[in-house]
Enzyme design. Structure first.
Site, mmCIF file in Angstrom:
data_model
loop_
_atom_site.group_PDB
_atom_site.id
_atom_site.type_symbol
_atom_site.label_atom_id
_atom_site.label_comp_id
_atom_site.label_asym_id
_atom_site.label_seq_id
_atom_site.Cartn_x
_atom_site.Cartn_y
_atom_site.Cartn_z
ATOM 1 N N GLY A 103 0.843 -1.204 0.000
ATOM 2 C CA GLY A 103 0.000 0.000 0.000
ATOM 3 C C GLY A 103 0.870 1.242 0.000
ATOM 4 O O GLY A 103 0.558 2.241 0.657
ATOM 5 N N GLY B 156 -0.219 5.182 -1.031
ATOM 6 C CA GLY B 156 -1.108 6.026 -0.225
ATOM 7 C C GLY B 156 -0.382 7.169 0.450
ATOM 8 O O GLY B 156 0.824 7.367 0.260
ATOM 9 N N GLN B 157 -1.156 7.913 1.261
ATOM 10 C CA GLN B 157 -0.625 9.126 1.899
ATOM 11 C C GLN B 157 0.592 8.820 2.772
ATOM 12 O O GLN B 157 1.612 9.498 2.688
ATOM 13 C CB GLN B 157 -1.741 9.760 2.746
ATOM 14 C CG GLN B 157 -1.452 11.196 3.154
ATOM 15 C CD GLN B 157 -2.291 11.649 4.342
ATOM 16 O OE1 GLN B 157 -3.133 10.914 4.847
ATOM 17 N NE2 GLN B 157 -2.051 12.859 4.792
ATOM 18 N N ASP C 218 1.982 -1.835 -4.411
ATOM 19 C CA ASP C 218 0.592 -1.363 -4.318
ATOM 20 C C ASP C 218 -0.206 -2.062 -5.411
ATOM 21 O O ASP C 218 0.371 -2.652 -6.332
ATOM 22 C CB ASP C 218 0.525 0.165 -4.487
ATOM 23 C CG ASP C 218 -0.686 0.764 -3.779
ATOM 24 O OD1 ASP C 218 -0.509 1.567 -2.855
ATOM 25 O OD2 ASP C 218 -1.840 0.410 -4.159
ATOM 26 N N ILE C 219 -1.526 -1.942 -5.313
ATOM 27 C CA ILE C 219 -2.390 -2.547 -6.337
ATOM 28 C C ILE C 219 -2.431 -1.662 -7.593
ATOM 29 O O ILE C 219 -2.836 -2.091 -8.662
ATOM 30 C CB ILE C 219 -3.796 -2.805 -5.755
ATOM 31 C CG1 ILE C 219 -4.573 -3.800 -6.601
ATOM 32 C CG2 ILE C 219 -4.571 -1.512 -5.552
ATOM 33 C CD1 ILE C 219 -5.725 -4.449 -5.882
ATOM 34 N N ASP D 86 -1.509 -7.122 -4.634
ATOM 35 C CA ASP D 86 -2.831 -6.989 -4.016
ATOM 36 C C ASP D 86 -2.702 -7.451 -2.555
ATOM 37 O O ASP D 86 -2.391 -8.619 -2.287
ATOM 38 C CB ASP D 86 -3.807 -7.881 -4.806
ATOM 39 C CG ASP D 86 -5.196 -7.919 -4.186
ATOM 40 O OD1 ASP D 86 -5.404 -7.326 -3.108
ATOM 41 O OD2 ASP D 86 -6.078 -8.565 -4.807
ATOM 42 N N TYR E 191 -14.702 1.641 9.751
ATOM 43 C CA TYR E 191 -13.234 1.734 9.825
ATOM 44 C C TYR E 191 -12.756 1.506 11.266
ATOM 45 O O TYR E 191 -11.836 0.716 11.518
ATOM 46 C CB TYR E 191 -12.848 3.124 9.328
ATOM 47 C CG TYR E 191 -11.398 3.507 9.438
ATOM 48 C CD1 TYR E 191 -10.420 2.851 8.715
ATOM 49 C CD2 TYR E 191 -11.022 4.595 10.245
ATOM 50 C CE1 TYR E 191 -9.095 3.255 8.792
ATOM 51 C CE2 TYR E 191 -9.701 5.001 10.323
ATOM 52 C CZ TYR E 191 -8.742 4.326 9.599
ATOM 53 O OH TYR E 191 -7.436 4.728 9.677
ATOM 54 N N LYS F 24 -10.379 -1.433 12.779
ATOM 55 C CA LYS F 24 -9.107 -1.147 13.456
ATOM 56 C C LYS F 24 -9.113 -1.732 14.868
ATOM 57 O O LYS F 24 -8.102 -2.249 15.340
ATOM 58 C CB LYS F 24 -8.837 0.363 13.497
ATOM 59 C CG LYS F 24 -8.494 0.955 12.140
ATOM 60 C CD LYS F 24 -7.168 0.411 11.608
ATOM 61 C CE LYS F 24 -6.798 0.930 10.245
ATOM 62 N NZ LYS F 24 -5.632 0.266 9.648
HETATM 63 C C1 AKB Z 1 -9.394 9.125 8.862
HETATM 64 O O1 AKB Z 1 -9.801 10.305 8.971
HETATM 65 O O2 AKB Z 1 -10.108 8.181 8.552
HETATM 66 C C2 AKB Z 1 -7.946 8.862 9.177
HETATM 67 C C3 AKB Z 1 -7.743 8.423 10.588
HETATM 68 C C4 AKB Z 1 -7.887 9.384 11.683
HETATM 69 O O3 AKB Z 1 -7.446 7.281 10.821
HETATM 70 N N1 AKB Z 1 -7.152 10.008 8.894
#
Ligand code: AKB
Length: 319
Positions: free
Chosen positions: A9, A12-13, A35-36, A52, A142, A146
């Site tokens: 990955g 990404g940022q 990365d993909i 992937d 998300y 996590k």
């Molecule tokens: C998001 O905003 O989803 C991320 C984070 C805080 O994990 N930047």
């Protein structure tokens, strides 16, 4: 063949800047970016592979062929995008983590970094100085992924001796790559719009205080944690990282010290609910004690760096 580091990955940022920092530290050839999607110029200045993160076999083939012993898994779907595609986010975030945890369990790799987030906390967690150990009832897809990921990291460490290390990133601010579908993205968008239009419409309310961090601090934290001696680490779920806390009105004020005519208006959208469920500030004394973590960049530093560098990139047409 000397052992190598793999970043999954990398486009990404975080991945882009992490790749550059690791290549500076360990040598270009020792760090494989993957990365993909195809890499940008910066990533392609060293080894780059299409990969992937959800394909166990492909990752296993690559680490065996290249003698990879350390993996940074940076592929994930962030908070705002994950609300739009819950099952896709869950699948990407969890399958990619299990892939690397299982490779470490099988002793194919020695060490693993996986990013967690302030999103593991929820409305029932203390919002100020949120402690390392706290109630965690995340309300976003998300955040749930996590939080579950953290439990699995600790489980694999305790039961299979996997050397997995992690931090809970706050919102990250950088000028090299655009953010990728998070709730804290406003803190980057605002600088682009300030330079392009001298005004910004913010998708969060003016008083939405959130923990934030400049990318260089985040990269330093990541590499220091990975270099810390095993014995000093008391946390195998994920370490709190505080950074600095501010809201959109305070960031706009800081921008005005450079661009006095800058204007901000507020039009909160679905991301407001996500921001309201997250901590406003974080207690990171465990990270400070275990591996000497210390944040460096203030809101004033970040504002100056972002405006100067983005201004240069816009004038050189490199955005
Ligand atoms: C998001 O905003 O989803 C991320 C984070 C805080 O994990 N930047």
């Amino acid at each position: 063949m000397n052992s190598k580091i793999l970043i999954i990955g990398a486009c990404g940022q975080i991945g882009t800047e992490l790749t550059s920092a690791l290549r500076k530290q360990y040598g270009t050839e020792a760090v494989i970016a993957s990365d993909i999607v195809t890499g940008n110029n910066e990533l392609n200045s060293g080894p780059f592979k299409l990969l992937d993160a959800t394909n166990y076999q492909a990752i296993e083939n690559l680490i065996e062929k290249e003698n990879v012993k350390e993996v940074y898994l940076m592929a994930a779907m962030l908070s705002a995008n994950a609300e739009k595609m819950p099952m896709k986010a869950w699948d990407l975030n969890m399958t990619s983590l299990f892939n690397v945890l299982n490779l470490a369990k099988e002793k194919k790799i020695d060490k693993l970094f996986w990013p967690s987030s302030i999103a593991v906390f929820g409305p029932t967690s203390p919002r100020e100085n949120t402690p390392q150990h706290s109630i965690m009832e995340p309300t976003t897809v998300y955040g749930i992924s996590k939080q579950a990921g953290e439990r699995w990291c600790e489980y694999y460490h305790k039961n299979f001796g996997v050397d997995v290390r992690s931090v809970r990133y706050p919102g990250l601010i950088s000028y090299k790559t655009l953010p990728g579908g998070g709730t804290t993205d406003y803190a980057i968008d605002i600088f682009h719009e300030a330079l392009k239009k001298n005004s910004y419409t913010c998708f969060l309310k003016e008083d939405s205080t959130l923990p934030m961090m400049y990318m260089e601090d985040a990269i330093n934290a990541t590499i220091s944690l990975m270099e810390a001696p095993k014995e000093s680490l008391s946390i195998r779920s994920s370490y709190n990282l505080a950074g600095i806390s501010f809201n959109p009105a305070q960031l706009a004020q800081s921008i005005k010290t450079h661009l006095p005519d800058f204007k901000i208006r507020y039009a909160p959208d679905f991301r407001q609910k996500i921001a309201d469920s997250w901590p406003q500030s974080i207690d990171d004394h465990v990270a400070q004690k275990d591996w000497g973590w210390k944040n460096q960049f203030s809101i004033e530093d970040i504002t100056k760096i972002m405006l100067e560098n983005l201004n240069q990139r816009y004038s050189l047409n490199t955005i």
